[in-house]
Design an enzyme around this catalytic site. Structure first.
Site, PDB file in Angstrom:
ATOM      1  N   ARG A 234     -27.152  31.922 -68.684  1.00  0.00           N
ATOM      2  CA  ARG A 234     -26.461  30.632 -68.690  1.00  0.00           C
ATOM      3  C   ARG A 234     -26.824  29.912 -67.403  1.00  0.00           C
ATOM      4  O   ARG A 234     -26.926  30.531 -66.340  1.00  0.00           O
ATOM      5  CB  ARG A 234     -24.942  30.807 -68.778  1.00  0.00           C
ATOM      6  CG  ARG A 234     -24.421  31.180 -70.168  1.00  0.00           C
ATOM      7  CD  ARG A 234     -24.555  30.039 -71.187  1.00  0.00           C
ATOM      8  NE  ARG A 234     -24.027  30.408 -72.497  1.00  0.00           N
ATOM      9  CZ  ARG A 234     -24.749  30.929 -73.488  1.00  0.00           C
ATOM     10  NH1 ARG A 234     -26.036  31.147 -73.320  1.00  0.00           N
ATOM     11  NH2 ARG A 234     -24.180  31.217 -74.645  1.00  0.00           N
ATOM     12  N   ASP A 258     -34.590  29.004 -69.245  1.00  0.00           N
ATOM     13  CA  ASP A 258     -34.336  28.595 -70.628  1.00  0.00           C
ATOM     14  C   ASP A 258     -32.968  27.926 -70.723  1.00  0.00           C
ATOM     15  O   ASP A 258     -32.595  27.421 -71.778  1.00  0.00           O
ATOM     16  CB  ASP A 258     -34.380  29.828 -71.555  1.00  0.00           C
ATOM     17  CG  ASP A 258     -34.284  29.449 -73.021  1.00  0.00           C
ATOM     18  OD1 ASP A 258     -34.997  28.500 -73.435  1.00  0.00           O
ATOM     19  OD2 ASP A 258     -33.482  30.063 -73.761  1.00  0.00           O
ATOM     20  N   GLU A 263     -27.108  21.401 -68.766  1.00  0.00           N
ATOM     21  CA  GLU A 263     -27.946  21.180 -69.956  1.00  0.00           C
ATOM     22  C   GLU A 263     -27.228  20.405 -71.060  1.00  0.00           C
ATOM     23  O   GLU A 263     -27.878  19.772 -71.898  1.00  0.00           O
ATOM     24  CB  GLU A 263     -28.466  22.515 -70.507  1.00  0.00           C
ATOM     25  CG  GLU A 263     -27.394  23.418 -71.127  1.00  0.00           C
ATOM     26  CD  GLU A 263     -27.969  24.711 -71.690  1.00  0.00           C
ATOM     27  OE1 GLU A 263     -28.681  25.411 -70.958  1.00  0.00           O
ATOM     28  OE2 GLU A 263     -27.695  25.006 -72.872  1.00  0.00           O
ATOM     29  N   HIS A 295     -33.369  25.959 -73.992  1.00  0.00           N
ATOM     30  CA  HIS A 295     -32.435  26.919 -74.599  1.00  0.00           C
ATOM     31  C   HIS A 295     -32.926  27.370 -75.982  1.00  0.00           C
ATOM     32  O   HIS A 295     -32.242  27.181 -76.985  1.00  0.00           O
ATOM     33  CB  HIS A 295     -31.030  26.303 -74.692  1.00  0.00           C
ATOM     34  CG  HIS A 295     -29.938  27.351 -74.689  1.00  0.00           C
ATOM     35  ND1 HIS A 295     -28.776  27.199 -73.987  1.00  0.00           N
ATOM     36  CD2 HIS A 295     -29.860  28.569 -75.278  1.00  0.00           C
ATOM     37  CE1 HIS A 295     -28.023  28.265 -74.179  1.00  0.00           C
ATOM     38  NE2 HIS A 295     -28.664  29.108 -74.960  1.00  0.00           N
TER      39      HIS A 295
END
Ligand code: NAD
Length: 332
Positions: A234, A258, A263, A295
């Site tokens: 995260r 990622d 985000e 993600h």
């Protein structure tokens, strides 16, 4: 049961329609993210299906509860976006998909390591421009390097196994070390030693108050110069301004993300015709040794199939028994 799915993308719909075909559940798919403004759309739906960036905080839960929603089903593993205590106060059950394909995320982390190390992202662009020069593309052998893994749950364990296949030495830190990893020969160490001894550090822990900004200026100062950091867990596990400072100084040599702290509202959206509003993200995108994906660690056929099937099973159990094996308990 009637279920409203927030933050739906075409691939969600495809996999859920296939999985729901033989189930008693009917889905209404909407693109909007769940937040205070959109929560009223769930009025009259007993179940709401959400993803990683949907906001399931106290304000949203109040609206959902008033609209008759009893069940929140997460189509993901992490649940840091849900206020479990408030859900429990309203008598709402929250279920998740605890493990769908640990391979999907672990393999994505490995893909980022290989890409950054061998500069595949740069080589791809160069060759397409007719530039076959190798200057600046030197990598390093993974064999013999030390990989530090934070969090050796389902994903971290698969990741440890893969990196051992590259002849890396794998060390790890977890608040609950597991025998499967010990059996693989993974050495559990304290965080300070993990920071100091690792050539590559990969994060596979959940986002909790204890892991928020775990990678901060102090932790980075303990790390080897040129360290590679990979985050598929995260975003907020990393303090982004501290990371940018360390990249500018060359202390951190490579970064694969990622996930990103801010985000929500950016990832999963096509912003190619717009100006990126987030200055920290825009700065990260300027570094040649930073690789960012939006993600997508979970995005494999196997994972999407498992996510849809487990969510449908969770809904059936919730409808029949009022609770289910994958329900989350209030912590603390
Ligand atoms: P998991 O619950 O199986 O494993 C998490 C591990 O972290 C556990 O072993 C736990 O003991 C450990 N842990 C908890 N607190 C810790 C701490 N303070 N320090 C160190 N370790 C700690 O979860 P998982 O399925 O392996 O997933 C890990 C995380 O990956 C999820 O929480 C989620 O945030 C993230 N994830 C990302 C994607 C993606 O698409 N990028 C997909 C799935 C999951």
């Amino acid at each position: 049961m009637h279920v409203i799915m927030f933050s739906t993308r075409p691939y969600d719909r495809e996999y859920f329609e296939a999985a729901a075909a033989k189930s008693p559940h009917q889905f209404t798919y909407i693109e909007a993210k769940l937040n205070k403004e959109t929560a009223a759309l769930a009025q009259g739906y007993p179940a709401v299906c959400v993803f990683v960036n949907d906001q399931v905080d106290a304000d949203v839960l109040e609206v959902l509860h008033a609209g008759g929603t009893r069940f929140i089903v997460l189509r993901c593993a992490g649940y840091n976006n849900v206020d479990l205590a408030t859900a429990a106060r309203y008598g709402m059950q929250v279920a998740r998909v605890p493990a769908y394909s640990p391979h999907a995320v672990a393999e994505h982390a490995v893909a980022m390591i290989l890409c950054l190390n061998r500069r595949i992202h740069r080589a791809y662009v160069r060759v397409r421009e007719g530039n076959f020069s190798l200057n600046g593309l030197i990598g390093f052998d993974l064999a013999g390097k030390t990989v530090g893994v934070v969090g050796t749950g389902a994903i971290g364990t698969v990741f440890c196994r893969i990196m051992q296949g590259f002849d890396c030495k794998v060390i790890a830190y977890d608040v609950k070390p597991n025998d499967a990893c010990r059996g693989l020969g993974v050495e559990y160490v304290e965080l300070d030693r993990l920071w100091a001894d690792s050539d590559i550090i990969s994060l596979h822990c959940p986002l909790t108050p204890a892991t928020r900004h775990l990678i901060n200026a102090k932790a980075i100062a303990r790390m080897r110069r040129g360290v590679m950091l990979i985050n598929t867990s995260r975003g907020a596990v990393i303090d982004t301004p501290a990371l940018i400072e360390a990249l500018k100084r060359g202390h951190v040599g490579y970064v694969g993300l990622d996930v990103y702290e801010e985000e929500a509202g950016v990832f999963f959206e096509d912003l190619s015709n717009e100006v990126i509003p987030d200055d920290l993200l825009a700065r990260l995108l300027t570094f040649p040794n930073v690789l960012i994906t939006g993600h997508q660690g979970f995005l494999t056929h196997e994972a999407l199939t498992a996510i849809a099937e487990t969510t449908i099973r969770n809904l059936t159990e919730l409808e029949n028994r009022g609770t289910c094996a994958n329900c989350l308990a209030v912590e603390g």
